[in-house]
Scaffold this motif. Structure first.
Motif, short mmCIF file in Angstrom:
data_model
loop_
_atom_site.label_atom_id
_atom_site.label_comp_id
_atom_site.label_asym_id
_atom_site.label_seq_id
_atom_site.Cartn_x
_atom_site.Cartn_y
_atom_site.Cartn_z
N PHE A 360 0.85 -1.20 0.00
CA PHE A 360 0.00 0.00 0.00
C PHE A 360 0.88 1.25 0.00
N THR A 361 0.58 2.17 -0.90
CA THR A 361 1.29 3.45 -0.93
C THR A 361 0.39 4.56 -0.41
N CYS A 362 0.94 5.76 -0.27
CA CYS A 362 0.22 6.92 0.27
C CYS A 362 -0.24 6.63 1.70
N GLY A 363 0.62 5.95 2.47
CA GLY A 363 0.26 5.57 3.83
C GLY A 363 0.01 6.75 4.74
N ASP A 364 0.57 7.93 4.40
CA ASP A 364 0.35 9.11 5.24
C ASP A 364 -1.13 9.50 5.26
N TRP A 365 -1.87 9.11 4.23
CA TRP A 365 -3.28 9.45 4.17
C TRP A 365 -4.06 8.78 5.29
N LEU A 366 -3.59 7.63 5.77
CA LEU A 366 -4.33 6.89 6.81
C LEU A 366 -4.34 7.63 8.14
N GLY A 367 -3.33 8.43 8.37
CA GLY A 367 -3.26 9.08 9.68
C GLY A 367 -3.12 8.06 10.79
N ASP A 368 -4.04 8.13 11.76
CA ASP A 368 -4.01 7.19 12.88
C ASP A 368 -4.82 5.92 12.63
N THR A 369 -5.39 5.80 11.44
CA THR A 369 -6.22 4.63 11.12
C THR A 369 -5.32 3.45 10.74
N ALA A 370 -5.60 2.29 11.31
CA ALA A 370 -4.82 1.09 10.97
C ALA A 370 -5.17 0.63 9.57
N ILE A 371 -4.18 0.06 8.87
CA ILE A 371 -4.41 -0.41 7.51
C ILE A 371 -5.45 -1.52 7.50
N GLU A 372 -5.51 -2.29 8.57
CA GLU A 372 -6.51 -3.36 8.65
C GLU A 372 -7.94 -2.81 8.64
N GLN A 373 -8.12 -1.64 9.26
CA GLN A 373 -9.45 -1.03 9.25
C GLN A 373 -9.81 -0.57 7.83
N HIS A 374 -8.81 -0.06 7.12
CA HIS A 374 -9.04 0.33 5.72
C HIS A 374 -9.43 -0.90 4.89
N ILE A 375 -8.73 -2.01 5.10
CA ILE A 375 -9.02 -3.23 4.36
C ILE A 375 -10.46 -3.70 4.62
N GLN A 376 -10.86 -3.66 5.87
CA GLN A 376 -12.21 -4.11 6.21
C GLN A 376 -13.28 -3.17 5.67
N SER A 377 -13.03 -1.89 5.74
CA SER A 377 -14.05 -0.93 5.31
C SER A 377 -14.23 -0.92 3.80
N GLU A 378 -13.18 -1.26 3.05
CA GLU A 378 -13.29 -1.23 1.58
C GLU A 378 -14.15 -2.37 1.04
N GLY A 379 -14.30 -3.43 1.79
CA GLY A 379 -15.23 -4.46 1.36
C GLY A 379 -14.58 -5.69 0.76
N ASN A 380 -15.40 -6.50 0.09
CA ASN A 380 -15.00 -7.83 -0.37
C ASN A 380 -13.88 -7.82 -1.40
N ALA A 381 -13.87 -6.84 -2.29
CA ALA A 381 -12.88 -6.84 -3.37
C ALA A 381 -11.45 -6.80 -2.81
N LEU A 382 -11.18 -5.85 -1.92
CA LEU A 382 -9.84 -5.73 -1.36
C LEU A 382 -9.54 -6.89 -0.41
N GLN A 383 -10.52 -7.32 0.33
CA GLN A 383 -10.30 -8.46 1.24
C GLN A 383 -9.94 -9.72 0.45
N TRP A 384 -10.59 -9.94 -0.68
CA TRP A 384 -10.27 -11.10 -1.54
C TRP A 384 -8.81 -11.04 -1.96
#
Length: 846
Positions: A360-384
């Motif tokens: 994953f690039t542009c990690g600064d955009w996440l701020g204090d959010t964990a990458i795992e939370q981003h993965i879960q929120s994006e839905g089935n496509a990214l989780q697959w």
């Protein structure tokens, strides 16, 4: 009277100036320039208690569908940080950048999260007001045209300007607060309140995502611990890495971050780029493969790009230890993106997933959010995708080269993956690679031959040019499928924003001066790239044909616009052929292929692209007699590219004896059925009146003339899908009991009752009648389409005339029917039988 408390919500795209505005309102630095979460700050300003909430921004051109789910959730939840709701929603816009229709839609869609009533509480806040200079904000709004004017009016014409460089910022803050108070009073002192059910639903989903993200973290930790316990993790002395991903994913930036310096140039490339060096104390080889468009499946990607992805394996022999699949975290990830990645990665084989990790690039955009939370929120496509890669992933902040720990951790994860693969790198069937290498070699050789052929032809044509071939004016028509880049090409040629990039349903004509020549450009409406002409709307085909009439005397050149960054298959070729030949089969003699998106080629030549793409594109280029040109809108020397295009057009005109394109005579726009019917009735009446007048003047028997129009649906030489009509004016004078017999189109003999039509016979006794008859035919043909070839075409097809000793009853066929009735006519000395007159408007230009 001022309010004792004001709650403000700042919305806007990234880099709009929200943090600066928030700091200016509170009079101190409270907001940072980058955040992925909502930030709330409070303070006392001008006797009021002020609460300011800054919501995370979005990319300026990103619609809601392109934005990550986390970003959408944060924007919706922003209203809950200033309960019971904000008094004002401030849309922050920069005055030093344009505001397009896409930008407007992006703002409108975000405000749509809150419902229609939010607009009553909204105000536009312009930042960087110092950039206006002497221009008033009202003049700026007017100059920006429809998109910005719509937004200001939607906000009830409420707006304010912040000048970030003024020394007296307090005064402009007070003015802003007074405007907000006035808006609040207009609404009875009320504030905006978000629908509670929506807030509850978003908060509930957020809690579920956080819970599943924590479970994913635990699974990954257990997986890494188990691997370490079973196998140990020896470091690989020399790591070989391939960076894969779509365009703009951040592959080049990721490579530079790994080396902690600028090893790669931040530019687009169509070939593999290999770099070696030290990273976190390790010897590392990194190969960047060319990218594909984010939503393009393999079938849409050019053959050269697919070949380069495959050959990336041979650039780091004997094979890569890891393939890093680069994905941005600041954009959405949906099913089409997943499908595109799956297909492109599997060009390297099904087993490649065992050696692949998501980076994953542009990690600064996440701020204090964990990458795992981003993965879960994006839905089935990214989780697959994460699970397909064995739950291997890593995040890089490309803006923090000095943070070596993020690179060290990445290399450790790669070591773990290599260990899990038994210490082996990924290898591909050598026969497969050898075949690909040989194909690339063949394509390159053919490209050299094509270039030499084109250069020799151009040199020959230039030698034939003299002062008579110096054109002070050029007329061109831009043709091509939708989104091919016709409007952008027109703007590049005329060096201005002459064509609307949003497209139009009809032809657009623009004129200007370029390279010392007066230029007329016509942009015809495009067609769908893979749809045959028969499925193209009637109005679009009519407009394509109509484009010829917008060029006085006719165009010098037709520019067939094709993207160089997408595939070109046989299906696309047929579509182009069908639509081009709406303008006549000879259209190719005046056509040049104009490739757009030339920047996507990188170091690849256009000849290499043509040869590698296959027979479909080669057919188009060869049919245009190897005339082609490339436009690169990212190059600084656009004037040189345009001048070279004009040179190629002039050379083509020399090859065409200086003749510009004239449409074939049988080409005209099909009128609407009711208009056509009225026109035919009018012409029928005119013909019948002239015949009656002639019958009254002559002593010979009355002769009835049958005139019929064959439409494109019944004429054998035309296809319905071409939407053209040949003006077939059939005039028959015949004996009773015989049927009209068409002439032999091949010029052979025809016979009727033993009559000889092979010799020309002078007309006696009825020359006036035939003079009148030809006048009638000329009049009808003029009314239908200014059909000028009557003398050469019509008379030749008469097969001349022969006298008859007697006269039988004449069959009269009513207009548009085949129902005969008989009538007796007096016997005359002669009867001339005209078997058929076919009037063709060949060679006529409209």
């Amino acid at each position: 009277m001022c309010l004792s408390e004001l709650r403000l919500l700042l919305l806007g795209n990234k880099a709009a100036g929200k943090s600066s505005v928030g700091n200016a309102i509170l009079g101190r630095d409270e907001f940072s320039s980058t955040t992925a979460q909502c930030v709330r700050r409070q303070g006392e300003v001008a006797g009021r208690h002020i609460t300011v909430v800054e919501a995370p921004g979005w990319w300026k051109n990103y619609l809601v569908k392109d934005t990550p789910e986390l970003n959408k959730q944060e924007i919706i939840l922003s209203t809950s940080l200033c309960p019971p709701g904000p008094h004002a929603v401030l849309i922050v816009l920069r005055v030093d950048s344009s505001f397009t229709e896409t930008n407007r839609r992006a703002v409108e869609e975000r405000l749509g999260f809150f419902g229609e009533t939010v607009w009553r509480h909204t105000m536009v806040l312009f930042s960087f007001g110092d950039c206006l200079g002497e221009t008033s904000i009202e003049q700026h709004i007017k100059n920006q045209m429809g998109a910005l004017q719509w937004l200001v009016e939607k906000c009830g014409n409420r707006y304010h300007v912040f000048n970030n460089k003024t020394m007296d910022k307090g005064a402009q803050v007070v003015t802003l607060l007074e405007k907000i108070e006035e808006m609040v009073r207009e609404h009875g002192g009320g504030h905006f309140e978000m629908e509670k059910s929506l807030l509850y639903a978003v908060e509930r989903r957020r809690r579920m995502d956080e819970k599943e993200a924590n479970e994913r973290i635990k699974r990954v930790c257990r997986q890494r611990e188990t691997l370490l316990y079973k196998m140990g993790i020896p470091s690989t002395p020399q790591l070989r890495i391939i960076l894969l991903g779509h365009r703009h994913a951040g592959k080049t930036s990721a490579g530079n971050t790994i080396f902690s310096r600028e090893k790669y140039e931040l530019r687009r490339t169509a070939g593999c780029v290999k770099k070696q060096g030290e990273a976190a104390g390790r010897e590392v080889t990194v190969v960047e493969a060319p990218g594909w468009w984010n939503n393009y499946l393999v079938k849409d990607t050019p053959e050269r790009t697919k070949l380069e992805i495959l050959l990336s394996m041979s650039v780091c022999p004997p094979g890569p230890h890891a393939l890093l699949l680069v994905i941005r975290v600041d954009g959405s990830f949906i099913e089409i993106n997943r499908g595109a990645i799956e297909e492109h990665v599997e060009l390297l084989g099904e087993r490649v997933w065992g050696h692949t990790m998501v980076l994953f690039t542009c990690g600064d955009w996440l701020g204090d959010t964990a990458i795992e939370q981003h993965i879960q929120s994006e839905g089935n496509a990214l989780q697959w995708l994460i699970e397909k890669c064995g739950n291997r992933y890593h995040v890089l902040d490309n803006n923090s080269w000095e943070n070596v720990s993020q690179v060290t951790e990445l290399l450790e994860k790669i070591d773990e993956m290599v260990s899990g693969n038994g210490g082996n790198h990924y290898n591909i069937d050598p026969v497969f690679l050898e075949t690909a290498t040989e194909r690339q070699k063949t394509d390159n050789e053919r490209a050299k031959q094509l270039l030499m052929k084109v250069q020799d032809k151009r040199k020959t044509l230039r030698s034939l040019m003299d002062d008579t071939h110096c054109f002070s004016e050029l007329r061109m028509i831009l043709l091509g499928c939708r989104y091919a880049g016709k409007s952008s090409s027109g703007n590049t040629i005329l060096a201005g924003q002459e064509f609307d990039l949003r497209g139009t349903g009809g032809c657009v004509k623009r004129q200007g001066e370029a390279a010392g020549k007066q230029i007329t450009l016509i942009e015809a409406p495009g067609w769908l790239r893979s749809r045959p002409a028969e499925l193209t709307p009637e109005s679009d085909k009519t407009e394509i044909i109509h484009s010829l009439s917008l060029c006085h005397l006719g165009p010098h050149s037709l520019l067939l616009v094709i993207q160089a960054d997408t595939s070109f298959t046989e299906k696309h070729r047929r579509t182009v052929e069908e639509h081009m030949e709406l303008l006549g089969e000879r259209v190719w003699s005046h056509t040049i292929v104009l490739f757009t998106c030339g920047d996507s080629l990188g170091e690849t030549t256009i000849e290499q692209h043509i040869e590698s793409e296959g027979e479909a594109l080669q057919w188009i280029v060869e049919t245009c007699q190897n005339r082609y040109h490339v436009l690169n809108n990212e190059r600084g020397d656009r004037g040189f590219m345009v001048a070279e295009l004009f040179e190629k057009i002039e050379e083509m005109l020399v090859g065409n004896n200086g003749v510009y394109y004239r449409s074939p005579g049988n080409l005209f726009l099909r009128p609407a059925p009711d208009r056509l019917e009225r026109k035919l009735k009018k012409e029928k009446k005119k013909v019948m009146m002239m015949v009656q007048e002639q019958n009254a003047k002559t002593e010979q028997a009355p002769v009835d003339i049958i005139v019929s129009m064959q439409s494109a649906e019944t004429h054998g030489n035309l296809k319905e899908k071409e939407h053209l009509s040949l003006a077939n004016l059939d005039i028959h004078i015949q004996k009773a009991g015989s049927m009209p017999t068409p002439l032999n189109s091949g010029g052979g003999n025809t016979s009727d009752s033993g009559s000889d039509y092979g010799s020309e016979t002078s007309l006696t006794g009825s020359s006036n009648f035939y003079t009148s008859l030809m006048s009638v035919v000329s009049s009808v043909s003029s009314g239908i389409g200014s059909l000028r070839n009557l003398a050469t075409k019509g008379i030749n097809k008469l097969q001349l005339f022969k006298t008859r000793p007697d006269l039988s009853p004449v069959t009269v066929v009513q207009w548009g029917t085949l129902s005969p009735h008989r009538k007796k006519v007096p016997v005359s000395e002669q009867l001339v039988k005209i078997d058929r007159i076919v009037v063709e408007n060949s060679g006529v230009m409209f």
